[in-house]
Design an enzyme around this catalytic site. Structure first.
Site, PDB file in Angstrom:
ATOM      1  N   ASN A 173      55.650  30.694  26.794  1.00  0.00           N
ATOM      2  CA  ASN A 173      55.133  30.125  28.103  1.00  0.00           C
ATOM      3  C   ASN A 173      55.220  28.542  28.350  1.00  0.00           C
ATOM      4  OD1 ASN A 173      52.806  29.945  26.506  1.00  0.00           O
ATOM      5  ND2 ASN A 173      51.508  29.689  28.199  1.00  0.00           N
TER       6      ASN A 173
ATOM      7  N   GLU B 283      54.160  25.046  30.596  1.00  0.00           N
ATOM      8  CA  GLU B 283      53.509  24.415  31.869  1.00  0.00           C
ATOM      9  C   GLU B 283      54.095  23.043  32.048  1.00  0.00           C
ATOM     10  OE1 GLU B 283      49.503  27.203  31.172  1.00  0.00           O
ATOM     11  OE2 GLU B 283      49.510  25.060  30.936  1.00  0.00           O
TER      12      GLU B 283
ATOM     13  N   HIS C 272      56.345  32.123  32.568  1.00  0.00           N
ATOM     14  CA  HIS C 272      55.797  33.125  31.705  1.00  0.00           C
ATOM     15  C   HIS C 272      56.425  33.290  30.533  1.00  0.00           C
ATOM     16  CE1 HIS C 272      52.806  34.557  35.100  1.00  0.00           C
ATOM     17  NE2 HIS C 272      53.782  33.762  35.661  1.00  0.00           N
TER      18      HIS C 272
ATOM     19  N   GLU D 254      57.043  36.189  29.026  1.00  0.00           N
ATOM     20  CA  GLU D 254      57.943  37.484  29.284  1.00  0.00           C
ATOM     21  C   GLU D 254      59.181  36.946  30.066  1.00  0.00           C
ATOM     22  OE1 GLU D 254      53.656  38.725  29.089  1.00  0.00           O
ATOM     23  OE2 GLU D 254      54.718  37.257  30.157  1.00  0.00           O
TER      24      GLU D 254
ATOM     25  N   CYS E  82      50.433  39.722  32.666  1.00  0.00           N
ATOM     26  CA  CYS E  82      49.638  39.291  33.864  1.00  0.00           C
ATOM     27  C   CYS E  82      50.392  40.172  34.796  1.00  0.00           C
ATOM     28  CB  CYS E  82      49.894  38.038  34.359  1.00  0.00           C
ATOM     29  SG  CYS E  82      51.305  37.230  34.845  1.00  0.00           S
TER      30      CYS E  82
END
Length: 226
Positions: free
Chosen positions: A70, A72, A83, A85, A110
């Site tokens: 992940n 950010e 994400h 994935e 999620c």
């Protein structure tokens, strides 16, 4: 559980290398290797906002192992976050692997990504293993502990409800009817960037030009707000 160290730029493990690692750990197959790589994958994540590292390690149909983490970006809207994935699936797409068979991930996917997986042609057959502290400590990494997507997303709604079987989906090979220019057909490119911008396109442009026209003269000019 044995942990394997991944280098800072090791996001793809070739099939022969993955098989060799699995054999060295006395694992039955490369599939059993995936959970052993999750912890190292987490260390490659870059989540400066949440400080919540997520790592995902998947097995492709060509027997290569792919890593996703992940990402950010402070100062940007939340939807710019990546994400683990999604990183994983993008990794498969970039390296022309046409199908994800199974993946192990450090946290349960999620809701957004559970829906995102519906974009895969064979989404119902994708096997998912969530590696949390409990099953990591107990070394529970057997194939039977993997669950299909249907266990994470019951009663799904996706492309199969709207499109015919011939429509292109994520990872499907298809012709987009675009032709690349001959090598080095682009002689020069100028990019204008805002000074201090949170998102810059210079690096992306350099990667593209390196692939299609490595001899191109690429220059970047920075402008300031008035």
């Amino acid at each position: 559980m044995n942990q394997i160290h991944l280098s800072a730029n090791q996001f793809v493990i070739e099939a022969s290398v993955a098989e060799s690692i699995a054999e060295s750990l006395n694992l039955p197959s490369v599939l059993h290797l995936l959970p052993h790589l999750v912890h190292s994958a987490q260390a490659l994540a870059r989540p400066p906002i949440s400080n919540f590292n997520v790592g995902a390690v998947g097995l492709g149909s060509d027997s290569r192992v792919f890593v996703g983490v992940n990402l950010e970006f402070p100062g940007l809207p939340l939807h710019h976050s990546v994400h683990a994935e999604q990183f994983l699936l993008t990794n498969l797409a970039v390296h022309r692997c046409r199908r994800l068979l199974s993946f192990a991930v450090s946290s349960a996917p999620c809701g957004h990504f559970r829906e995102f997986l519906q974009e895969l042609r064979h989404c119902s057959s994708v096997q998912i293993l969530v590696i949390n502290e409990e099953n990591c400590a107990q070394n529970i990494d057997h194939v039977e502990n993997r669950k299909p997507l249907s266990k994470f997303l019951p009663n799904p709604f996706g492309p199969h409800d709207l499109l015919d079987h011939e429509c292109w989906l994520l990872l499907n090979q298809h012709d987009n009817w675009l032709d690349l220019l001959p090598p080095n057909a682009v002689n020069s490119v100028i990019s204008v960037e805002k000074e201090g911008a949170k998102v810059r396109h210079e690096d992306t442009a350099r990667l593209v030009l390196k692939a299609v026209s490595p001899k191109c003269d690429f220059r970047v000019f920075y402008c300031h707000s008035g």
